[in-house]
Design a protein around this motif. Sequence first.
Motif, PDB file in Angstrom:
ATOM      1  N   ALA A   6      37.261  22.898  53.000  1.00 22.01           N
ATOM      2  CA  ALA A   6      37.344  24.340  52.773  1.00 22.01           C
ATOM      3  C   ALA A   6      36.560  24.680  51.514  1.00 22.01           C
ATOM      4  CB  ALA A   6      38.796  24.764  52.638  1.00 22.01           C
ATOM      5  N   VAL A   7      35.961  25.821  51.488  1.00 22.13           N
ATOM      6  CA  VAL A   7      35.083  26.174  50.367  1.00 22.13           C
ATOM      7  C   VAL A   7      35.470  27.514  49.752  1.00 22.13           C
ATOM      8  CG1 VAL A   7      33.106  24.752  51.011  1.00 22.13           C
ATOM      9  CG2 VAL A   7      33.384  26.975  52.054  1.00 22.13           C
ATOM     10  N   LYS A   8      36.750  27.704  49.499  1.00 23.78           N
ATOM     11  CA  LYS A   8      37.223  28.942  48.877  1.00 23.78           C
ATOM     12  C   LYS A   8      36.485  29.189  47.569  1.00 23.78           C
ATOM     13  CE  LYS A   8      41.308  31.348  47.101  1.00 23.78           C
ATOM     14  NZ  LYS A   8      40.496  32.071  46.152  1.00 23.78           N
ATOM     15  N   ASN A  56      33.108  30.679  48.256  1.00 21.17           N
ATOM     16  CA  ASN A  56      33.218  32.071  48.674  1.00 21.17           C
ATOM     17  C   ASN A  56      33.576  32.978  47.504  1.00 21.17           C
ATOM     18  OD1 ASN A  56      32.535  32.064  51.463  1.00 21.17           O
ATOM     19  ND2 ASN A  56      34.428  30.965  51.854  1.00 21.17           N
ATOM     20  N   ASP A  57      34.435  32.501  46.605  1.00 15.51           N
ATOM     21  CA  ASP A  57      34.772  33.286  45.409  1.00 15.51           C
ATOM     22  C   ASP A  57      33.539  33.506  44.543  1.00 15.51           C
ATOM     23  OD1 ASP A  57      37.400  33.376  46.274  1.00 15.51           O
ATOM     24  OD2 ASP A  57      38.109  31.838  44.872  1.00 15.51           O
ATOM     25  N   LEU A  58      32.740  32.462  44.381  1.00 16.57           N
ATOM     26  CA  LEU A  58      31.509  32.566  43.602  1.00 16.57           C
ATOM     27  C   LEU A  58      30.517  33.512  44.281  1.00 16.57           C
ATOM     28  CD1 LEU A  58      29.767  31.664  41.210  1.00 16.57           C
ATOM     29  CD2 LEU A  58      29.030  29.711  42.601  1.00 16.57           C
ATOM     30  N   LEU A  59      30.375  33.381  45.589  1.00 14.70           N
ATOM     31  CA  LEU A  59      29.470  34.256  46.334  1.00 14.70           C
ATOM     32  C   LEU A  59      29.900  35.716  46.213  1.00 14.70           C
ATOM     33  CD1 LEU A  59      26.986  34.281  48.163  1.00 14.70           C
ATOM     34  CD2 LEU A  59      28.500  33.883  50.097  1.00 14.70           C
ATOM     35  N   ALA A  60      31.210  35.982  46.299  1.00 17.91           N
ATOM     36  CA  ALA A  60      31.722  37.352  46.162  1.00 17.91           C
ATOM     37  C   ALA A  60      31.424  37.904  44.773  1.00 17.91           C
ATOM     38  CB  ALA A  60      33.225  37.382  46.440  1.00 17.91           C
ATOM     39  N   LEU A  61      31.519  37.060  43.770  1.00 21.71           N
ATOM     40  CA  LEU A  61      31.232  37.482  42.405  1.00 21.71           C
ATOM     41  C   LEU A  61      29.749  37.827  42.228  1.00 21.71           C
ATOM     42  CD1 LEU A  61      32.328  37.722  39.459  1.00 21.71           C
ATOM     43  CD2 LEU A  61      31.635  35.344  39.158  1.00 21.71           C
ATOM     44  N   PRO A  94      29.008  37.708  52.806  1.00 21.83           N
ATOM     45  CA  PRO A  94      29.131  36.715  53.877  1.00 21.83           C
ATOM     46  C   PRO A  94      30.161  35.656  53.504  1.00 21.83           C
ATOM     47  CG  PRO A  94      26.915  36.689  52.921  1.00 21.83           C
ATOM     48  CD  PRO A  94      27.706  37.699  52.184  1.00 21.83           C
ATOM     49  N   LYS A  95      30.730  35.023  54.491  1.00 22.88           N
ATOM     50  CA  LYS A  95      31.729  33.974  54.263  1.00 22.88           C
ATOM     51  C   LYS A  95      31.206  32.640  54.757  1.00 22.88           C
ATOM     52  CE  LYS A  95      35.216  36.523  52.857  1.00 22.88           C
ATOM     53  NZ  LYS A  95      35.387  36.651  51.457  1.00 22.88           N
ATOM     54  N   ILE A  96      31.430  31.619  53.977  1.00 23.05           N
ATOM     55  CA  ILE A  96      31.134  30.245  54.375  1.00 23.05           C
ATOM     56  C   ILE A  96      32.469  29.618  54.742  1.00 23.05           C
ATOM     57  CG2 ILE A  96      30.259  28.011  53.595  1.00 23.05           C
ATOM     58  CD1 ILE A  96      28.484  29.674  51.615  1.00 23.05           C
TER      59      ILE A  96
END
Length: 80
Positions: free
Chosen positions: A5-7, A10-15, A61-63
Amino acid sequence: ADGQAVKWLNDLLALLWPDMEKVALTICKEKITPILQEKAPDRFGLKEIHFSKFDLGKKTPKIHRLACVPTEAFGGARCH
């Protein structure tokens, strides 16, 4: 499925997502547009090519999974 899992990713991408559009637009203007200007007009009979609108969207986007697998071709592990 394999992978982890890569939460955190995804948190970094959202930031970073709000600034990604600026970066992508700069790449388009500085790298992609000159290539299109050089190659496409003569081939298609156009005066010029440019992007009049550029938008990555507001939704990040979500990974879902990231897997690192050893590969001989790359001389080590590659993540994909």
